[in-house]
Design an enzyme around this catalytic site. Structure first.
Site, short mmCIF file in Angstrom:
data_model
loop_
_atom_site.label_atom_id
_atom_site.label_comp_id
_atom_site.label_asym_id
_atom_site.label_seq_id
_atom_site.Cartn_x
_atom_site.Cartn_y
_atom_site.Cartn_z
N LYS A 32 0.85 -1.20 0.00
CA LYS A 32 0.00 0.00 0.00
C LYS A 32 0.88 1.25 0.00
CE LYS A 32 -4.00 1.81 2.60
NZ LYS A 32 -4.97 1.50 3.67
N SER A 80 -9.85 1.54 2.40
CA SER A 80 -8.91 2.31 1.61
C SER A 80 -7.86 1.46 0.89
CB SER A 80 -8.20 3.33 2.49
OG SER A 80 -7.44 2.69 3.49
N SER A 113 -10.25 -1.00 6.55
CA SER A 113 -9.60 -0.84 5.24
C SER A 113 -8.85 -2.04 4.69
CB SER A 113 -8.63 0.33 5.29
OG SER A 113 -9.32 1.51 5.00
N1 GLN Z 1 -13.74 3.59 5.67
C1 GLN Z 1 -13.11 4.05 6.87
C2 GLN Z 1 -12.76 5.50 6.76
O1 GLN Z 1 -13.07 6.09 5.79
C3 GLN Z 1 -11.93 3.18 7.23
C4 GLN Z 1 -10.68 3.55 6.54
C5 GLN Z 1 -9.50 2.77 7.02
O2 GLN Z 1 -9.63 1.73 7.67
N2 GLN Z 1 -8.33 3.29 6.74
O3 GLN Z 1 -12.20 6.09 7.61
#
Ligand code: GLN
Length: 486
Positions: free
Chosen positions: A80, A155, A179
């Site tokens: 990532k 994400s 995410s």
């Molecule tokens: N969807 C969640 C957010 O927008 C989780 C994102 C994540 O785990 N980095 O914050």
């Protein structure tokens, strides 16, 4: 990929060690895939072609000279792009860091390299990991390899697309509120969010420091176990990393799950859950019961507040963490007449809309006069969410339910409605708030051919039980062996 049959990392490593295939052949396969299909799927923001080939060449000589090349010898891995790689741009999906080249590797990157894995590219993500679809990336949206009209999730959507699009057999993601698990669920792969502190975060660009965790993404629980053997463990450079001894995650896999107590939380099977998801998850739980697990009801009464709590705590921490991107250090800088104007111009023109929204939400929630009603109250609710889990895990070993209420949604579907996007974190965010580990396993497909995920949650540092149960489930099912048509 070389191992088109199953893409199993273990069999790939065995074939590399036996000379049947080679690290260079694997890297070249991955690179060719990226060249051919990345424009369509946008799994990667950048590739690491030259470094990957150099590392593969070194590994080949190690193998020839009889040196042990490590448990992940020659495995191409996608990282990532919020995780630092020395000498290679690490953007966090943000214009702010478009040209940032870290002078060091994240600890997990060092560990993976030492184990013989080869970083083949940096994957797309929502800007600073804030989002659920990669639509918040400054560089483009990753597409779901099962249906390119749909998001790959977020994400870590680029990481999930890199595995399910067959660019690499493994990827690394980070999970602050879901995410790793949500994109794993959307892309039909297995992804684990480890316990808070289990895996070092040194070199991960911080989003919300009390929630962030790095973890593996691959087709099977077995591959996740192999990766966890390399990733997990204390790191002097991350003061929040745990000194808890690391078990051999592969060793527990063959044990049957007879007698394992699995809790079903009624709050997780409630309204808003898509019928096809409900049915696949119920079938999966039925299968675990057939394998000898004892199914019990548990209650997590405060889980209904998880999304509200998360969307106070995470933006508060983000607003503080992102204050470092001021145009003085790191990269982007807009010119202005004085320092203050430079700060604001730099931040205004280099942060995207969602990141700006989170910074505003977080700054507001922490400001004097509001913090009691918002940040401090959310911290108290977080405690109650953790207590619910403590009570539940007195009775059961694992908690099973859906990972996400729906299958992957269409690109653009929620783009104008951040609240709808936030609400879909309902089943994932509470594990981060409580610090517990959780895994998403492929457990079926919708009539439209989109993958569905089963989530298992465990008590602190019980990753071995998640991986064992996931593996036992995968010995009886073939969901994790299905591949999208290229
Ligand atoms: N969807 C969640 C957010 O927008 C989780 C994102 C994540 O785990 N980095 O914050």
């Amino acid at each position: 990929m070389t191992d088109t049959e199953t893409n199993s990392i273990q069999s790939l490593v065995a074939r590399i060690k036996s000379g049947e295939t080679s690290p260079i052949a694997c890297v070249v396969d991955s690179i060719n895939q990226i060249r051919q299909r990345n424009d369509d799927l946008f799994a990667f923001i950048s590739d690491c072609e030259a470094d990957a080939l150099a590392q593969a060449t070194e590994l080949e000589s190690a193998i020839k000279s009889g040196t042990d090349p490590g448990p992940l010898a020659g495995v191409p891995i996608a990282i990532k792009d919020g995780i630092c790689t020395r000498g290679h741009t690490t953007t966090a999906g943000s214009k702010m860091l478009e040209t940032f080249v870290p002078p060091y590797d994240a600890t997990i990157v060092t560990r993976l390299k030492q184990a013989g894995a080869i970083c083949i590219g940096k994957t797309n993500l929502d800007e600073f990991a804030m989002g659920s679809s990669t639509e918040n990336s400054a560089f483009g949206t990753s597409k779901n390899p099962w249906s390119t009209d749909c998001v790959a999730g977020g994400s870590s959507g680029g990481s999930a697309a890199a595995v399910s699009g067959l660019f690499a057999p493994a990827a690394i993601g980070s999970d602050t509120g879901g995410s790793i698990r949500q994109p794993a669920s959307f892309c039909g792969i297995t992804g684990l969010k480890p316990t808070y502190g289990r895996v070092s975060r040194y070199g991960l660009m911080a989003f919300a420091s009390s929630l962030d965790q790095i973890g593996p993404m691959a087709w099977s629980a077995q591959d996740n176990a192999l990766l966890m053997n390399v990733l997990a463990g204390h790191d002097e450079k991350d003061s929040t990393s745990s000194r808890e001894p690391v078990p051999d995650y592969l060793a527990s896999l063959p044990q049957p799950i007879r007698g394992l107590r699995i809790g079903i939380c009624e709050q997780h099977m409630a309204e808003g859950l898509d019928d096809e998801v409900r049915k696949s998850v119920a079938d999966a739980i039925g299968l675990l019961q057939d394998l000898g697990a004892e199914i019990k009801n548990v209650s997590l009464p405060h889980s209904q507040y998880a999304v509200a709590t998360y969307y106070v705590v995470a933006p508060c921490e983000a607003s503080s963490n992102l204050s470092r991107y001021d145009g003085v250090r790191y990269t982007a800088r807009e010119s202005a007449d004085d320092l203050k104007a430079m700060y604001s111009k730099t931040r205004k023109s280099n942060f995207g809309e969602e990141v700006t929204r989170r910074i505003l939400l977080g700054t507001y929630s922490l400001s004097s006069g509001y913090d009691h009603e918002l940040y401090k109250k959310a911290s108290k609710v977080r405690r109650l969410i953790k207590q619910d889990y403590d009570n539940a895990f007195a009775d059961v070993d694992l908690i099973a339910g859906p990972t996400v209420p729906t299958t992957a949604f269409k690109i653009g579907q929620h783009a104008q409605d951040p609240l709808a996007m936030y609400l879909a974190d309902i089943y994932t965010a509470s594990a981060n708030l409580a610090g517990i580990p959780a895994i998403s396993l492929p457990c079926g497909f919708s009539a439209g051919g989109l993958p569905i995920g089963l989530q298992l949650q465990a008590n602190m540092f019980d990753e071995a039980k998640l991986l064992q149960t996931g593996h036992q489930y995968q010995t009886q099912t073939d969901w994790h062996t299905r591949r999208p048509q290229p």
